[in-house]
Design an enzyme around this catalytic site. Structure first.
Site, short mmCIF file in Angstrom:
data_model
loop_
_atom_site.label_atom_id
_atom_site.label_comp_id
_atom_site.label_asym_id
_atom_site.label_seq_id
_atom_site.Cartn_x
_atom_site.Cartn_y
_atom_site.Cartn_z
N GLY A 25 0.85 -1.19 0.00
CA GLY A 25 0.00 0.00 0.00
C GLY A 25 0.88 1.23 0.00
O GLY A 25 1.94 1.25 -0.63
N SER A 51 -3.17 -4.50 -4.91
CA SER A 51 -1.78 -4.32 -4.51
C SER A 51 -0.88 -5.34 -5.19
O SER A 51 0.25 -5.04 -5.59
CB SER A 51 -1.63 -4.45 -2.99
N HIS A 106 5.38 0.74 12.47
CA HIS A 106 4.61 1.32 13.58
C HIS A 106 4.53 0.21 14.63
O HIS A 106 4.09 -0.91 14.31
CB HIS A 106 3.24 1.74 13.07
N GLY A 132 3.50 7.63 2.50
CA GLY A 132 4.24 6.87 1.49
C GLY A 132 4.59 7.67 0.25
O GLY A 132 5.72 7.60 -0.25
N GLU A 193 -1.92 11.87 16.71
CA GLU A 193 -2.98 11.79 15.71
C GLU A 193 -4.36 11.92 16.33
O GLU A 193 -5.26 12.46 15.72
CB GLU A 193 -2.86 10.54 14.83
N GLU A 229 -8.83 27.62 5.21
CA GLU A 229 -7.63 28.43 5.46
C GLU A 229 -6.67 27.82 6.47
O GLU A 229 -5.56 28.34 6.66
CB GLU A 229 -8.03 29.85 5.89
N SER A 250 -2.01 39.37 10.16
CA SER A 250 -2.12 40.77 10.59
C SER A 250 -1.90 40.88 12.10
O SER A 250 -2.03 39.89 12.83
CB SER A 250 -3.51 41.29 10.25
P1 NDP Z 1 -2.23 0.78 3.35
O1 NDP Z 1 -3.65 0.63 3.76
O2 NDP Z 1 -1.87 1.84 2.38
O3 NDP Z 1 -1.73 -0.61 2.71
C1 NDP Z 1 -2.01 -1.82 3.28
C2 NDP Z 1 -1.52 -2.95 2.39
O4 NDP Z 1 -1.82 -4.19 3.06
C3 NDP Z 1 -2.20 -3.03 1.04
O5 NDP Z 1 -1.26 -3.47 0.09
C4 NDP Z 1 -3.28 -4.10 1.26
O6 NDP Z 1 -3.54 -4.83 0.08
C5 NDP Z 1 -2.57 -5.02 2.21
N1 NDP Z 1 -3.48 -5.84 3.02
C6 NDP Z 1 -4.55 -5.41 3.73
N2 NDP Z 1 -5.11 -6.43 4.41
C7 NDP Z 1 -4.36 -7.54 4.10
C8 NDP Z 1 -4.45 -8.88 4.47
N3 NDP Z 1 -5.41 -9.30 5.31
N4 NDP Z 1 -3.53 -9.76 3.97
C9 NDP Z 1 -2.56 -9.33 3.13
N5 NDP Z 1 -2.43 -8.03 2.74
C10 NDP Z 1 -3.33 -7.17 3.22
O7 NDP Z 1 -1.38 0.90 4.70
P2 NDP Z 1 -0.14 1.87 5.01
O8 NDP Z 1 0.92 1.63 4.00
O9 NDP Z 1 -0.62 3.24 5.26
O10 NDP Z 1 0.33 1.32 6.45
C11 NDP Z 1 1.16 0.18 6.57
C12 NDP Z 1 1.93 0.28 7.88
O11 NDP Z 1 2.77 1.44 7.84
C13 NDP Z 1 1.06 0.40 9.12
O12 NDP Z 1 1.69 -0.32 10.16
C14 NDP Z 1 1.11 1.89 9.43
O13 NDP Z 1 0.88 2.19 10.78
C15 NDP Z 1 2.55 2.20 9.04
N6 NDP Z 1 2.83 3.62 8.75
C16 NDP Z 1 1.99 4.34 7.98
C17 NDP Z 1 2.28 5.68 7.71
C18 NDP Z 1 1.37 6.47 6.85
O14 NDP Z 1 1.60 7.68 6.74
N7 NDP Z 1 0.35 5.90 6.20
C19 NDP Z 1 3.47 6.35 8.24
C20 NDP Z 1 4.33 5.47 8.98
C21 NDP Z 1 3.98 4.17 9.24
P3 NDP Z 1 -4.95 -4.79 -0.74
O15 NDP Z 1 -4.74 -3.87 -1.89
O16 NDP Z 1 -5.13 -6.19 -1.16
O17 NDP Z 1 -6.01 -4.32 0.23
MG MG Z 2 2.05 9.66 12.94
#
Ligand code: NDP
Ligand code: MG
Length: 326
Positions: A25, A51, A106, A132, A193, A229, A250
């Site tokens: 993701g 994905s 995380h 990301g 957050e 804003e 201002s």
């Molecule tokens: P996303 O929701 O963008 O991506 C999640 C991914 O996991 C997708 O590829 C999804 O695939 C896949 N997925 C979901 N459920 C399953 C499952 N049951 N089995 C296999 N794959 C699965 O998440 P993020 O990238 O935002 O977050 C990922 C981690 O990074 C988390 O731990 C988050 O806390 C951490 N993080 C996030 C930040 C941010 O700004 N977003 C910053 C720093 C850390 P599919 O397309 O199939 O659903």
């Molecule tokens: Mg944060």
């Protein structure tokens, strides 16, 4: 705190190692692409779907989670936090042999005990401080967003070398990397957050909007003043701090800030923030959220619907359409 840069980190500890990025993701894609561009052998573990297709298109070796975990030396979990435990139990645990590294961005699941890794594996965290898209964009520009690194379990005695090398190959040591504990990262991230950035800010904007609309002012104007804003203000603070923002607005606005701000955000707000921090540190917030998610997230879904029907969001859509180039 100690801030580490490129010159302090040796990435050769990753030579000959395979990193499985689990999930593709926002974070998965950015971190995987950055590490691959830095010469790391990266494979992707993901379920079939959007994905999976996206990782295949980007030219990675893509497979199911269990196969990737079995093949890898470092298993980097970048799934939604509420899914980590189930995926770990079903697909990763059996493939987590001694000598391997389990990694995340995380610390939520490790800190609150939803995942209890076996002895003999290293458990680490590399957390970019940015979404990301930013992690990738800044890397392509030749720099990197800053990040946090932590070690929860150091079975090999080399876990810090591993996690710092991961941070370097993601570009994070170009920006600067801070060493912390997973507890610090997790508690601070959740606190920020839900008290300031998302919770906190959203409710402040909604109250402002509602106050003006209930007094008979046009919603479109209320939206400009209380929601739209905020970006201009936050951009100024991001650039140069609160004093820079105050220098640009201002004198009238600055005076209003000093006299009225403390009347709105009173010390009892801080007292409730302390209660919120206690709920985060005790695991109460985490237990309640995971119970909600396991139950199919009915309350989360209802809240989303209620927000979509709120006048602030309907007005916002109208205002944003004014800025679209036709
Ligand atoms: P996303 O929701 O963008 O991506 C999640 C991914 O996991 C997708 O590829 C999804 O695939 C896949 N997925 C979901 N459920 C399953 C499952 N049951 N089995 C296999 N794959 C699965 O998440 P993020 O990238 O935002 O977050 C990922 C981690 O990074 C988390 O731990 C988050 O806390 C951490 N993080 C996030 C930040 C941010 O700004 N977003 C910053 C720093 C850390 P599919 O397309 O199939 O659903
Ligand atoms: Mg944060």
């Amino acid at each position: 705190m100690e801030i580490l840069h490129d010159n302090a980190v040796d990435q050769s500890v990753l030579n000959g190692k395979t990193i499985a990025v689990i999930g593709y993701g926002a974070q998965g894609r950015a971190q995987a692409l950055n590490m691959r561009d830095s010469g790391v052998n990266v494979i992707i573990g993901i379920r079939p779907g959007k994905s999976f297709d996206s990782a295949t298109e980007d030219g990675f070796e893509v497979m199911d989670v269990a196969s990737a975990a079995a093949k890898a030396d470092i298993i980097h979990m970048l799934l939604p936090d509420e899914t980590h435990q189930e995926v770990y139990e079903k697909e990763i645990k059996a493939n987590l042999k001694p000598g391997k590294t389990l990694s995340c961005s995380h610390g939520f699941n490790f800190v609150f005990g939803f995942i209890a890794p076996p002895e003999g594996v290293d458990v680490v965290m590399v957390a970019p401080k940015g979404p990301g898209t930013e992690v990738r964009k800044v890397f392509v520009q030749g720099f990197g967003v800053p990040g946090l690194v932590a070690v929860k379990q150091d079975a090999s005695g080399k876990a810090w070398d591993t996690v710092l090398a991961m941070a370097k190959t993601e570009g994070l040591t170009r920006g600067g990397v801070l060493k912390c504990t997973m507890e610090q990262e997790t508690y601070e991230d959740l606190f920020g957050e839900q008290n300031v950035l998302c919770g906190g800010l959203v409710d402040l904007m909604k109250y402002g909007f509602e106050t003006l609309v209930e007094a008979g002012y046009p919603p479109e104007m209320a939206y400009f003043e209380c929601v739209h804003e905020t970006k201009l203000i936050v951009d100024l603070i991001y650039e140069g701090g609160i004093q820079k923002m105050n220098a640009v607005i201002s004198n009238t606005a600055e005076w209003g800030e000093y006299v009225n701000g403390p009347r709105i955000i009173t010390p009892d707000v801080k007292a409730r923030m302390k209660e919120s921090l206690a709920d985060i540190e005790s695991g109460k917030f985490a237990r309640e959220w995971i119970a909600e998610a396991r139950n199919g997230a009915p309350t989360l879904k209802r809240k989303r619907e209620e927000l979509g029907a709120h006048e602030v969001e309907i007005t916002g859509a109208k205002i944003r359409s004014l800025f679209e180039t036709k």
